[in-house]
Design a protein around this motif. Structure first.
Motif, PDB file in Angstrom:
ATOM      1  N   VAL A   1       0.892  14.499  47.258  1.00 33.17           N
ATOM      2  CA  VAL A   1       2.151  13.721  46.731  1.00 33.17           C
ATOM      3  C   VAL A   1       1.998  13.495  45.237  1.00 33.17           C
ATOM      4  CG1 VAL A   1       3.356  11.473  46.987  1.00 33.17           C
ATOM      5  CG2 VAL A   1       2.213  12.647  49.317  1.00 33.17           C
ATOM      6  N   LEU A   2       0.920  13.331  44.797  1.00 31.30           N
ATOM      7  CA  LEU A   2       0.604  13.232  43.231  1.00 31.30           C
ATOM      8  C   LEU A   2       1.269  14.331  42.295  1.00 31.30           C
ATOM      9  CD1 LEU A   2      -2.830  11.377  42.945  1.00 31.30           C
ATOM     10  CD2 LEU A   2      -0.416  10.326  42.828  1.00 31.30           C
ATOM     11  N   LEU A   3       0.887  15.632  42.931  1.00 25.15           N
ATOM     12  CA  LEU A   3       1.383  16.542  42.469  1.00 25.15           C
ATOM     13  C   LEU A   3       2.810  16.986  42.526  1.00 25.15           C
ATOM     14  CD1 LEU A   3      -1.207  19.562  43.539  1.00 25.15           C
ATOM     15  CD2 LEU A   3      -0.880  18.811  41.257  1.00 25.15           C
ATOM     16  N   ALA A   4       3.442  16.532  43.501  1.00 21.79           N
ATOM     17  CA  ALA A   4       4.940  16.445  43.768  1.00 21.79           C
ATOM     18  C   ALA A   4       5.514  15.470  42.719  1.00 21.79           C
ATOM     19  CB  ALA A   4       5.434  16.370  45.000  1.00 21.79           C
ATOM     20  N   GLY A   5       5.059  14.278  42.373  1.00 16.72           N
ATOM     21  CA  GLY A   5       5.344  13.475  41.659  1.00 16.72           C
ATOM     22  C   GLY A   5       5.270  13.678  40.174  1.00 16.72           C
ATOM     23  N   LEU A   6       3.963  14.323  39.863  1.00 17.00           N
ATOM     24  CA  LEU A   6       4.172  14.743  38.511  1.00 17.00           C
ATOM     25  C   LEU A   6       4.989  16.088  38.159  1.00 17.00           C
ATOM     26  CD1 LEU A   6       0.092  14.786  38.248  1.00 17.00           C
ATOM     27  CD2 LEU A   6       1.809  13.128  37.214  1.00 17.00           C
ATOM     28  N   GLY A   7       5.106  16.951  39.068  1.00 18.98           N
ATOM     29  CA  GLY A   7       6.160  17.890  38.812  1.00 18.98           C
ATOM     30  C   GLY A   7       7.582  17.472  38.779  1.00 18.98           C
TER      31      GLY A   7
ATOM     32  N   THR B   1       2.037   6.176  35.879  1.00 16.44           N
ATOM     33  CA  THR B   1       1.332   5.211  36.727  1.00 16.44           C
ATOM     34  C   THR B   1       2.195   4.953  37.974  1.00 16.44           C
ATOM     35  OG1 THR B   1       0.552   4.146  34.656  1.00 16.44           O
ATOM     36  CG2 THR B   1       0.857   2.895  36.624  1.00 16.44           C
ATOM     37  N   VAL B   2       3.483   5.040  37.758  1.00 12.80           N
ATOM     38  CA  VAL B   2       4.425   4.661  38.903  1.00 12.80           C
ATOM     39  C   VAL B   2       4.238   5.961  40.012  1.00 12.80           C
ATOM     40  CG1 VAL B   2       6.923   4.811  39.626  1.00 12.80           C
ATOM     41  CG2 VAL B   2       6.110   3.498  37.684  1.00 12.80           C
ATOM     42  N   VAL B   3       3.988   7.137  39.700  1.00 10.47           N
ATOM     43  CA  VAL B   3       3.792   8.310  40.300  1.00 10.47           C
ATOM     44  C   VAL B   3       2.479   7.954  41.137  1.00 10.47           C
ATOM     45  CG1 VAL B   3       3.151  10.547  40.564  1.00 10.47           C
ATOM     46  CG2 VAL B   3       5.145   9.835  39.058  1.00 10.47           C
ATOM     47  N   PHE B   4       1.381   7.429  40.456  1.00  8.08           N
ATOM     48  CA  PHE B   4       0.355   7.423  41.112  1.00  8.08           C
ATOM     49  C   PHE B   4       0.481   6.221  42.232  1.00  8.08           C
ATOM     50  CE2 PHE B   4      -3.559   4.610  42.092  1.00  8.08           C
ATOM     51  CZ  PHE B   4      -4.386   5.491  42.192  1.00  8.08           C
ATOM     52  N   VAL B   5       0.913   5.020  42.116  1.00  5.86           N
ATOM     53  CA  VAL B   5       1.193   4.032  43.085  1.00  5.86           C
ATOM     54  C   VAL B   5       1.943   4.598  44.040  1.00  5.86           C
ATOM     55  CG1 VAL B   5       2.458   1.722  43.328  1.00  5.86           C
ATOM     56  CG2 VAL B   5       1.271   1.986  41.286  1.00  5.86           C
ATOM     57  N   ILE B   6       3.061   5.326  44.043  1.00  2.00           N
ATOM     58  CA  ILE B   6       3.632   5.915  45.291  1.00  2.00           C
ATOM     59  C   ILE B   6       2.954   6.716  45.913  1.00  2.00           C
ATOM     60  CG2 ILE B   6       5.699   7.422  45.754  1.00  2.00           C
ATOM     61  CD1 ILE B   6       7.266   6.317  43.475  1.00  2.00           C
ATOM     62  N   GLY B   7       2.268   7.727  45.309  1.00  2.00           N
ATOM     63  CA  GLY B   7       1.428   8.985  45.879  1.00  2.00           C
ATOM     64  C   GLY B   7       0.175   8.146  46.655  1.00  2.00           C
TER      65      GLY B   7
ATOM     66  N   ALA C   1      -3.568  14.531  51.532  1.00  2.00           N
ATOM     67  CA  ALA C   1      -2.326  13.851  51.290  1.00  2.00           C
ATOM     68  C   ALA C   1      -1.973  13.227  50.093  1.00  2.00           C
ATOM     69  CB  ALA C   1      -2.143  12.925  52.467  1.00  2.00           C
ATOM     70  N   VAL C   2      -3.160  12.319  49.505  1.00  3.59           N
ATOM     71  CA  VAL C   2      -2.754  11.963  48.265  1.00  3.59           C
ATOM     72  C   VAL C   2      -2.550  13.019  47.021  1.00  3.59           C
ATOM     73  CG1 VAL C   2      -3.698  10.635  46.252  1.00  3.59           C
ATOM     74  CG2 VAL C   2      -3.882   9.748  48.774  1.00  3.59           C
ATOM     75  N   GLU C   3      -3.200  13.959  47.205  1.00  8.85           N
ATOM     76  CA  GLU C   3      -3.256  14.988  46.225  1.00  8.85           C
ATOM     77  C   GLU C   3      -1.881  15.717  46.040  1.00  8.85           C
ATOM     78  OE1 GLU C   3      -7.549  14.402  46.638  1.00  8.85           O
ATOM     79  OE2 GLU C   3      -6.025  14.488  47.973  1.00  8.85           O
TER      80      GLU C   3
ATOM     81  N   VAL D   1       2.797  -5.512  46.814  1.00  6.21           N
ATOM     82  CA  VAL D   1       2.676  -5.216  45.520  1.00  6.21           C
ATOM     83  C   VAL D   1       3.061  -3.927  45.118  1.00  6.21           C
ATOM     84  CG1 VAL D   1       1.373  -5.140  43.260  1.00  6.21           C
ATOM     85  CG2 VAL D   1       1.391  -7.290  45.063  1.00  6.21           C
ATOM     86  N   ALA D   2       2.726  -2.891  45.861  1.00  2.95           N
ATOM     87  CA  ALA D   2       2.775  -1.318  45.764  1.00  2.95           C
ATOM     88  C   ALA D   2       4.188  -1.177  45.891  1.00  2.95           C
ATOM     89  CB  ALA D   2       1.913  -0.619  46.590  1.00  2.95           C
ATOM     90  N   PHE D   3       4.808  -1.756  47.070  1.00  3.36           N
ATOM     91  CA  PHE D   3       6.101  -1.550  47.334  1.00  3.36           C
ATOM     92  C   PHE D   3       6.997  -1.812  46.009  1.00  3.36           C
ATOM     93  CE2 PHE D   3      10.394  -3.277  48.822  1.00  3.36           C
ATOM     94  CZ  PHE D   3      10.636  -2.084  49.526  1.00  3.36           C
TER      95      PHE D   3
END
Length: 789
Positions: free
Chosen positions: A742-748, A717-723, A738-740, A608-610
């Protein structure tokens, strides 16, 4: 038996110089140290190319304030790192007749000085702040004085013993302080000098050899002869790296002795074993702290004698001693026979198994826990009698819990060679039910050391089968779940969390982050907290859809709340897997089924995440939300694609990949397809997984809304699922760090300001992910008390 700290040949037999000469050799550790020294020296050279940092300048200034009245002492110390020091050490060694030491010190000292001079010419002078008085020509790197003292200490220490090594390194530190205090070097220059000297010293050991690197048969033979054992022959047995060497010795009276030589780097409880225990956080075995090879030898000899006195058949201890200029020795009588691990199942009859249980009962009666009862440590002699070997990790005066753990280890070991059914049936006939019930509670992965579990590498279900068979034979329920969280896990988790929550704000500004928290909208923060618990509810629905057997709703929900504690505080979520498996076993599901349900749940969530990630990225990309996203092109993409294809080919071509990765993946894929044929289960599995991911993503969005209302909720929400998916691939508890990242990169990438992104990620992870751990602890204890897990 002689178990004193000295050698029986002290002052007699082979001369000390001959012993030292015979022990000269090379070892892989010297090469490893040389590579480490070279790597660190290279890093130091790179640091020299940038201006001195404020910390180094502050150290320089503080050491410069040492009272000037002590300057004569510092000047003398600096002389030790010059040609005067090389000549002095060489002269002293020549005077005492140590020709080899003298030549090595002179040669290595000259080589170190020459290398330091070359580096002085090649490397530029370092830039320093104006207040520091810079000598003519600048500060040279590295410090030749420190390098010379270090190499003399490293080269001479193996010939002089431990005290000389400590004195040498102490002088190295003092010379480093001296050159900085006198204004000759900066602190980094002294570090570079020490690394250069250490590296040259290790190179000298590799080229010319050093004492203590070689086990000499002549020294062992002479030691046994002086102990009155009358050896006539000595044969080296098969040797493996990082384990003690063994020799078979024939004596004049017809006996055969087994000699175990325990060196510092090859002892069983040595540095390599301690490193493995440090990295293996879930290995809860508590074992003795054996500080030195002599300590290890004495401990094994002592417990072996206690076991022999209690009537346990074990080889007779003949000698245990610490030999000068040679490793510690343990000499025992050799028993002819075969190791149990080398025997076929047909050769192991019920009479032999009963005799083994009798030996274990005698061992437990003497309050001795062996703690290494692998099949290879049980010897069967020519009369079909069992003997227990290798008491290195044993405990004398063990309590009932240790003895029960010992019995559990023995049962698993015997099951690997004799089969589960025969092991359980003979144990029930030979041992009291109370002892077996205590052992049953220890037949879980977290209670058994890895070396015991690894005896059945191709039988992943052997341990649960053994547990189920013993529980059925005793008429007892399956043991409950034991928390995998250890003190070291908690400490590591806190240290990583402190680093993440202190360093990430520095990417923006700690003051700005704190100000953002103070002005946050508390209503949205309350919504974020609620999403953390709603996500657990969705996870519970997903678990129910993974099982063909209906699971109780409220119990399953409470187990998922408890899993917030066990799963999020263990590496790779091992606690989530374990608590769900045990919960389903308690409901009557067999181990294979419970493991399959848990794997199916994780696979469904991953699928589902993919899907959400792929479709979400395209949807958000079409809307133009990714304003700061840079997609790599060209060679990086080609290299990455080739790497993926190579890894896939290796996995598909290797037997290990096909057995451990490809086959389970195909099996789980079939189960996912089978689930689609049952609409209710499919809705629970995939709908619950989707709900878990979306609700958790809304928790991040709510945290961001409390700080920065201008953003796309769908994109976050998409950024969270990926991160969340990528971050949890890192084997840290809860993907912490690691999660933090990836989430920072996605939000940026979607244009969220740095301060708002950092603050939202930290708050979201704290409120939605880590806060549910607290009620999870309480629910975990409640479920344990009620016997649910």
């Amino acid at each position: 038996m002689d178990s004193t700290g000295s050698s029986p040949s002290e002052g007699t037999g082979i001369s000390p110089k001959s012993r030292l000469r015979l022990s000269i050799g090379r070892r892989p550790a010297d090469l490893a140290k040389l590579l480490v020294a070279g790597g660190l020296l290279t890093l130091s050279v790179l640091l020299v190319l940038v201006p001195a940092n404020p910390v180094e300048v502050a150290i320089y200034q503080q050491l410069g304030r040492i009272p000037a009245i002590s300057d004569p002492v510092w000047v003398v110390l600096v002389w030790l790192g010059s040609w005067a020091g090389i000549a002095g050490v060489t002269a002293v060694a020549m005077y005492f007749g140590w020709i080899r030491v003298a030549l090595l010190c002179a040669g290595s000292g000259a080589l170190t000085w020459g290398l330091a001079q070359i580096m002085h010419q090649v490397l530029p002078a370092r830039a320093v702040p104006a207040p520091i008085f810079e000598p003519p020509g600048g500060f040279p790197f590295p410090s030749s004085e420190v390098a010379i003292v270090t190499v003399l200490a490293v080269v001479a220490a193996p010939y002089l013993g431990g005290p000389a090594r400590r004195v040498g390194w102490g002088l190295t530190v003092l010379v480093g302080v001296a050159v900085v205090h006198l204004g000759l070097q900066l602190p980094l220059d002294t570090v570079g000098g020490a690394l250069l000297g250490w590296g040259v010293g290790m190179l000298c050991h590799l080229v010319w050899g050093a004492p203590g690197r070689k086990v000499s048969e002549k020294v062992i033979f002479g030691e046994l002869e002086l102990a009155g054992l009358k050896p006539v022959s000595i044969v080296a047995l098969r040797h493996r790296l990082l384990v003690p060497r063994e020799f078979a010795v024939g004596t004049g009276d017809g006996r055969t002795l087994r000699v175990k030589v325990v060196r510092r780097m090859s002892r069983r409880a040595g540095p390599w074993y301690k490193i493995k225990r440090l990295l293996t956080l879930l290995d809860v075995q508590d074992e003795p702290r054996l500080s030195t090879p002599h300590h290890e030898v004495e401990h094994e000899a002592y417990v072996t004698l206690l076991a022999e006195r209690a009537g346990v058949r074990t080889p007779q201890v003949v000698l245990a001693c610490d030999v000068k200029h040679a490793p510690a020795l343990l000499v025992v009588g050799q028993v002819r026979g075969r190791r149990l691990s080398e025997m076929r199942g047909d050769d192991i009859d019920d009479e032999l198994l009963a005799a083994i249980w009798a030996q274990l009962a005698a061992l437990a009666g003497a309050r001795i826990a062996h703690h290494d009862l692998r099949a290879k440590n049980i010897l069967v002699d020519d009369e079909n009698r069992p003997w227990l070997l290798s008491f290195t990790f044993s405990h004398a005066g063990a309590d009932e819990a240790r003895c029960a753990q010992d019995l559990a280890e023995a049962m698993l070991s015997l099951a690997t060679v004799a089969g589960t059914e025969r092991t359980v049936s003979t144990a029930i006939r030979a041992l009291p039910a109370e002892q077996l019930a205590a052992a049953l509670r220890n037949l879980v992965p977290l209670a058994l050391p890895r070396r015991i579990r690894n005896q059945a590498p191709h039988g992943r279900f052997l341990l649960p089968e053994l547990r189920e068979a013993l529980a059925d034979g005793l008429g007892l329920p399956i043991p409950g779940f034991r928390s995998p969280v250890r003190p070291i896990t908690v400490i590591g988790l806190l240290l990583i969390a402190a680093a993440v929550y202190l360093l990430l704000p520095e990417l923006s500004s700690m003051g700005a982050v704190l100000t953002a928290v103070q002005h946050a909208n508390w209503v949205w923060l309350g919504v974020a907290v609620a999403t953390g618990f709603l996500a657990i509810l969705a996870s519970s629905v997903s678990v129910q859809g993974s099982s063909r057997v209906p699971l109780p709703f409220w119990q399953t929900l409470l187990v998922q709340v408890a899993a917030a504690f066990t799963g999020r505080t263990t590496p790779s979520g091992a606690g989530f897997f374990g608590i769900n498996v045990v919960y389903m076993e308690r409901l009557g599901l067999r181990r294979r089924v419970a493991v399959g349900v848990t794997l199916l749940n994780q696979a469904g969530t991953g699928a589902v995440a993919f899907v959400v990630a792929v479709f979400g990225v395209f949807a958000v990309g079409l809307s133009g939300t990714f304003t700061n996203l840079s997609i790599p092109t060209g060679w990086p993409v080609v290299v990455a694609a080739v790497a993926v294809l190579v890894v896939a080919a290796v996995v598909g071509a290797s037997p290990f990949g096909r057995r451990r990765i490809a086959a389970p993946s195909v099996e789980v894929g079939r189960e996912l397809l089978e689930t689609l044929r049952h609409p209710v289960r499919a809705l629970q599995l995939f709908g619950g997984a989707l709900g878990y991911l979306v609700v958790s993503g809304l928790g991040l969005a709510a945290s961001l809304a409390a700080l920065h209302p201008d953003f796309s909720w769908v994109a976050v929400t998409v950024v969270f699922v990926i991160g969340n998916t990528l971050g949890h691939l890192v084997p840290s508890p809860g993907g912490l760090g690691a999660v933090e990242a990836v989430l920072l990169a996605g939000l940026g990438a979607i244009g969220v300001p740095a301060t708002a992104a950092i603050t939202a990620v930290l708050i979201s992870r704290l409120l939605t992910y880590w806060l549910p751990v607290l009620p999870g602890i309480l629910v975990f204890r409640y479920l344990q008390h009620r016997g649910v897990i």
